[in-house]
Scaffold this motif. Structure first.
Motif, PDB file in Angstrom:
ATOM      1  N   ASP A 142      58.763   1.363 -16.588  1.00 17.63           N
ATOM      2  CA  ASP A 142      58.334   1.044 -15.233  1.00 17.63           C
ATOM      3  C   ASP A 142      56.830   0.743 -15.307  1.00 17.63           C
ATOM      4  OD1 ASP A 142      57.351   1.132 -12.660  1.00 17.63           O
ATOM      5  OD2 ASP A 142      58.462   2.933 -12.080  1.00 17.63           O
TER       6      ASP A 142
ATOM      7  N   GLY B  81      58.089  -7.654 -15.801  1.00 18.38           N
ATOM      8  CA  GLY B  81      59.429  -8.022 -15.359  1.00 18.38           C
ATOM      9  C   GLY B  81      59.938  -9.320 -15.953  1.00 18.38           C
TER      10      GLY B  81
ATOM     11  N   GLU C 107      59.808  -4.377 -18.920  1.00 18.85           N
ATOM     12  CA  GLU C 107      60.985  -4.519 -18.044  1.00 18.85           C
ATOM     13  C   GLU C 107      61.570  -3.150 -17.729  1.00 18.85           C
ATOM     14  OE1 GLU C 107      62.723  -7.137 -16.331  1.00 18.85           O
ATOM     15  OE2 GLU C 107      63.626  -5.275 -15.637  1.00 18.85           O
TER      16      GLU C 107
HETATM   17  N1  SAM Z   1      60.541 -13.060 -15.030  1.00 21.10           N
HETATM   18  C1  SAM Z   1      61.932 -13.258 -14.632  1.00 21.10           C
HETATM   19  C2  SAM Z   1      62.099 -14.639 -14.060  1.00 21.10           C
HETATM   20  O1  SAM Z   1      61.088 -15.211 -13.613  1.00 21.10           O
HETATM   21  O2  SAM Z   1      63.204 -15.153 -14.029  1.00 21.10           O
HETATM   22  C3  SAM Z   1      62.388 -12.194 -13.637  1.00 21.10           C
HETATM   23  C4  SAM Z   1      61.568 -12.023 -12.381  1.00 21.10           C
HETATM   24  S1  SAM Z   1      62.271 -10.948 -11.169  1.00 21.10           S
HETATM   25  C5  SAM Z   1      61.504 -11.575  -9.690  1.00 21.10           C
HETATM   26  C6  SAM Z   1      61.395  -9.396 -11.355  1.00 21.10           C
HETATM   27  C7  SAM Z   1      61.676  -8.622 -12.616  1.00 21.10           C
HETATM   28  O3  SAM Z   1      60.879  -7.439 -12.607  1.00 21.10           O
HETATM   29  C8  SAM Z   1      63.121  -8.164 -12.783  1.00 21.10           C
HETATM   30  O4  SAM Z   1      63.545  -8.420 -14.088  1.00 21.10           O
HETATM   31  C9  SAM Z   1      63.069  -6.648 -12.510  1.00 21.10           C
HETATM   32  O5  SAM Z   1      64.084  -5.914 -13.165  1.00 21.10           O
HETATM   33  C10 SAM Z   1      61.679  -6.322 -13.026  1.00 21.10           C
HETATM   34  N2  SAM Z   1      61.065  -5.106 -12.438  1.00 21.10           N
HETATM   35  C11 SAM Z   1      61.234  -4.616 -11.183  1.00 21.10           C
HETATM   36  N3  SAM Z   1      60.493  -3.519 -11.000  1.00 21.10           N
HETATM   37  C12 SAM Z   1      59.818  -3.290 -12.166  1.00 21.10           C
HETATM   38  C13 SAM Z   1      58.920  -2.274 -12.600  1.00 21.10           C
HETATM   39  N4  SAM Z   1      58.546  -1.275 -11.780  1.00 21.10           N
HETATM   40  N5  SAM Z   1      58.438  -2.326 -13.870  1.00 21.10           N
HETATM   41  C14 SAM Z   1      58.828  -3.329 -14.707  1.00 21.10           C
HETATM   42  N6  SAM Z   1      59.672  -4.321 -14.343  1.00 21.10           N
HETATM   43  C15 SAM Z   1      60.173  -4.314 -13.088  1.00 21.10           C
END
Ligand code: SAM
Length: 293
Positions: A101, A55, A76
């Protein structure tokens, strides 16, 4: 590219791409450089390392990881973030972003292919709606990572670290501590994120063991006992295990075994250490092997 880790730059990028936060993806982006330094410090990342980031969001943590690591693979789920990441990470040649995912990937296979023998470390500001499944997926599937350094809800960090006698102690504590050594590196308040989450957060590092700290004859039995014991937490161990189907012989015999192992008849699961659960699992395994039904 200028670092994203401040509110002004983050707002500028979000506006430029007319990005809309998606609640269902747990999107709370980091906007505080000190917190990012803490994550990098706790993860002990070096230029030798291959880092898996789960993510990346708009790439705030990814920029820091790319500067510290040999290579970063960022996964992502949100397709609308991919063009943003292409922009914000364009100055880094050692980053690969994939739009997937993370729960649907075979991470052990992917990392074996991509890391090419380099030490693997996982670092992430995790989406809170699937924190526990992501961590258990990494640990149970023996993803070849030396450490997992993640931002999680404070409450979840406390549960991972807890021992017997604490209200936070439960199945997650035992599962995490079977596979790794947890260390709480920092507490992080809601104002370090955009948008602000409703809960406090913490950075926790899990140093993954090459071998579990306790030996047990049947790992599956151990974990079904742990789940049963904490599924009915206020019940005695004999009742919670006896009612669960985890133990293939009568409750009376289970009660005797619990006492033979040195516990009071009315002991609850929450009083047992990982080692004691493992010892009891072995006694139950041996009793079951005698052919009770
Ligand atoms: N790393 C960034 C930051 O610290 O600013 C974003 C963190 S945010 C808490 C979580 C991230 O995980 C988001 O960009 C979201 O779209 C992504 N995400 C959510 N579910 C996910 C999944 N199943 N697989 C991959 N990424 C995912």
């Amino acid at each position: 590219m200028e670092k994203l880790a401040n509110p002004q730059k983050t707002i500028e990028v979000l506006k430029k791409y007319q990005f809309r936060f998606q609640k269902k993806f747990g999107q709370n982006f980091l906007i505080d450089g000190h917190v990012l330094d803490k994550i990098i410090g706790a993860a002990e990342i070096t230029k030798e390392d291959f880092v898996l980031e789960i993510g990346p969001g708009i790439g705030t943590l990814t920029q820091y990881l790319a500067e510290a690591a040999g290579h970063v693979l960022a996964v992502e789920i949100d397709r609308s973030l991919i063009p943003i990441l292409e922009d914000t990470l364009s100055g880094y040649e050692n980053v690969t972003v994939i739009n997937e995912d993370v729960m649907k990937l075979d991470l052990a296979k992917l990392l074996a292919e991509k890391a090419q023998g380099r030490p693997v470390k996982v670092a992430a500001n995790l989406p809170y709606y699937i924190t526990t499944p992501i961590i258990m997926n990494l640990l149970e599937n023996h993803v070849p990572a030396e450490s997992i350094t993640v931002m999680v809800q404070k409450e979840v960090a406390l549960r991972m670290q807890a021992g017997p006698g604490s209200k936070d102690y439960g199945a997650l504590s035992l599962a995490v501590q079977y596979y790794s050594e947890p260390y709480l590196a920092a507490n992080v308040p809601p104002n370090c994120f955009m948008p602000r989450p409703n809960v406090g957060s913490a950075v926790i590092r899990l140093k993954v063991y090459s071998k579990p700290p306790v030996a047990v004859k049947d790992e599956k039995l151990l974990f079904s006992m742990i789940r049963a014991a904490f599924g009915q937490r206020r019940k005695t161990l004999v009742n919670s295990l006896g009612n669960s189907g985890a133990v293939p012989f009568p409750k009376e015999r289970l009660g005797q075994i619990i006492q033979e192992a040195g516990f009071p008849a009315a002991v609850r699961g929450e009083a047992l250490t990982l080692e004691q659960f493992a010892g009891l699992a072995d006694r139950i395994f041996e009793e079951a092997a005698k052919g009770h039904s």
